[in-house]
Write an enzyme that holds these catalytic residues in place. Structure first.
Site, mmCIF file in Angstrom:
data_model
loop_
_atom_site.group_PDB
_atom_site.id
_atom_site.type_symbol
_atom_site.label_atom_id
_atom_site.label_comp_id
_atom_site.label_asym_id
_atom_site.label_seq_id
_atom_site.Cartn_x
_atom_site.Cartn_y
_atom_site.Cartn_z
ATOM 1 N N TYR A 124 41.930 13.112 13.216
ATOM 2 C CA TYR A 124 42.649 12.520 14.341
ATOM 3 C C TYR A 124 41.947 12.840 15.664
ATOM 4 O O TYR A 124 41.637 11.935 16.456
ATOM 5 C CB TYR A 124 44.118 12.999 14.399
ATOM 6 C CG TYR A 124 44.667 12.720 15.761
ATOM 7 C CD1 TYR A 124 44.966 11.412 16.146
ATOM 8 C CD2 TYR A 124 44.756 13.730 16.731
ATOM 9 C CE1 TYR A 124 45.380 11.116 17.434
ATOM 10 C CE2 TYR A 124 45.166 13.449 18.020
ATOM 11 C CZ TYR A 124 45.468 12.145 18.370
ATOM 12 O OH TYR A 124 45.844 11.853 19.642
ATOM 13 N N ASP A 150 47.666 9.777 14.338
ATOM 14 C CA ASP A 150 48.507 10.985 14.388
ATOM 15 C C ASP A 150 49.878 10.630 13.798
ATOM 16 O O ASP A 150 50.055 9.546 13.237
ATOM 17 C CB ASP A 150 48.615 11.513 15.832
ATOM 18 C CG ASP A 150 49.398 10.567 16.738
ATOM 19 O OD1 ASP A 150 49.721 9.434 16.310
ATOM 20 O OD2 ASP A 150 49.696 10.961 17.883
ATOM 21 N N GLU A 171 43.787 16.600 23.918
ATOM 22 C CA GLU A 171 44.149 16.269 22.539
ATOM 23 C C GLU A 171 44.525 17.517 21.752
ATOM 24 O O GLU A 171 45.461 17.505 20.961
ATOM 25 C CB GLU A 171 42.991 15.530 21.840
ATOM 26 C CG GLU A 171 42.782 14.116 22.352
ATOM 27 C CD GLU A 171 43.997 13.220 22.098
ATOM 28 O OE1 GLU A 171 44.816 13.535 21.223
ATOM 29 O OE2 GLU A 171 44.132 12.203 22.813
#
Ligand code: SF4
Length: 375
Positions: free
Chosen positions: A127, A145, A44
């Site tokens: 996020y 996102d 991520e």
């Protein structure tokens, strides 16, 4: 028009359609086959503002070198930055490193599962916290996102959806049984179907819920955000070369070095002088050729005494820098008296330290220049 995200029937069929799409069409990305929270965190962080195709080789190399959170926490900063070299936005690497150390010190070495605790880690915003909590731990929380924001702006035909509204929509529709897959499905939809320009509505699994598509406004949703102005900067770069002689760490080149270079005498590969950037700010902790802003007096000295190489341009997020490199055969004290950590390194591999992309381009130009002039 009523908001369909408040209708349980609509939400249930929306989830089912989106998950079917995910099961059928999701790209087989390496981090999709794991539930290891550390690996998901790495993927991520790497994928922020970076294309998936670029991330994959970095992700693989990273996990070979730092297979566990503990291995990353134990690593030295230079090793961490070296592995991130070329991926950009280096604060992500420093934060990931600090996050691993924080998890070891404050969470007994295990990544926490709640978004609130995840958000206490360096570099982890709403996020990333939502993505790790849902994908690794199955927590039914949203992960919004840029892709997800665009999808919701279109589904609701909202030109400027506020962050709060999108979070609320996403929180209402997230599937409690497959939260991680659901969040990834929304991201995947935004990445491969509901793309910024020219969305592929003809093969969209959730077209029946899309108000922008019905109104024909999908191309204008969301409206582009105002861009902040890009600052421009010009820097004169000192490629200080130490050619020939017996190398010693930190030794300054002597006065005869230039003539020696010009006559092609060389009993070892050329070395160049690099300095480490400060610990804070842009490219913090990376190594670079010393440079001066084009307005500084030293810049004029360098330009008049050095051999010019081609300029190198680099665009950071809000800063456009033109580097004007010059090859010099000066002592380090003359060009680098500002107290930063600095060292001689072989020009061939830049000593294996982490060097930003624009500086690598300058090094390549210098190699070509020296081959040409000292062959
Ligand atoms: Fe995006 Fe088109 Fe699907 Fe609407 S119908 S969500 S605009 S791809």
């Amino acid at each position: 028009m009523p908001d369909w995200t408040e209708s349980p029937e609509d939400v249930a069929s929306f989830r089912a359609a989106l998950l079917r799409f995910f099961d059928r069409e999701a790209r087989p990305l390496p981090w999709r086959s794991t539930r290891d929270p550390y690996r998901i965190l790495v993927s991520e962080i790497m994928a922020q503002q970076t294309r998936v195709e670029t991330v994959i080789p970095y992700y693989r190399r990273w996990l070979e070198r730092f297979p566990t959170l503990g291995a990353l926490a134990d690593a030295g900063r230079d090793d961490v930055l070296k592995l991130w070299e070329g991926l950009g936005y280096y604060s992500r690497a420093r934060n990931l490193h600090r996050a691993a150390q924080t998890v070891r010190e404050s969470f007994g070495g295990q990544l926490p599962d709640s978004p609130a605790e995840l958000r206490t880690l360096p570099g982890v915003g709403p996020y990333t916290a939502g993505a790790v909590a849902s994908i690794a731990f199955g927590e039914p929380v949203p992960a919004v996102d840029g892709n997800v924001r665009r999808v919701f702006a279109r589904l609701h035909d909202d030109p400027v959806p506020g962050a709060r509204a999108v979070e609320d929509w996403a929180a209402r529709v997230v599937d409690p049984d497959r939260a991680g897959d659901f969040n990834q499905a929304l991201m995947e939809l935004g990445a491969i179907v509901c793309v910024p320009r020219g969305p592929h509505c003809g093969r969209c699994p959730v077209v029946s819920w899309c108000r922008a598509r019905s109104a024909g406004t999908q191309e204008e949703r969301p409206l582009p955000k105002k861009r902040s102005r890009v600052r421009r900067e010009e820097r004169v770069v000192v490629v200080n070369v130490d050619v020939g002689g017996q190398p010693e760490h930190g030794r300054e080149p002597d006065v005869g070095r230039e003539q020696e270079a010009q006559h092609g005498r060389r009993d070892r590969p050329p070395r160049v002088w690099l300095r480490r950037r400060p610990d804070e700010g842009l490219l913090a902790g990376l190594w670079e050729f010393p440079s001066f802003s084009a307005n500084e007096a030293e810049a004029a000295d360098v330009a008049s005494a050095g051999e010019p190489l081609a300029p190198v341009r680099h665009l950071f997020s809000h800063l456009h820098v033109t580097y004007r490199p010059y090859v010099l055969y000066r002592s380090s004290a003359e060009v680098d008296g500002r107290g930063e950590a600095s060292q001689w390194v072989d020009l061939s591999d830049l000593g294996g330290v982490a060097v930003p992309v624009a500086q690598q381009k300058i090094a390549a130009l210098a190699r070509r220049f020296l081959r040409r002039t000292h062959a």
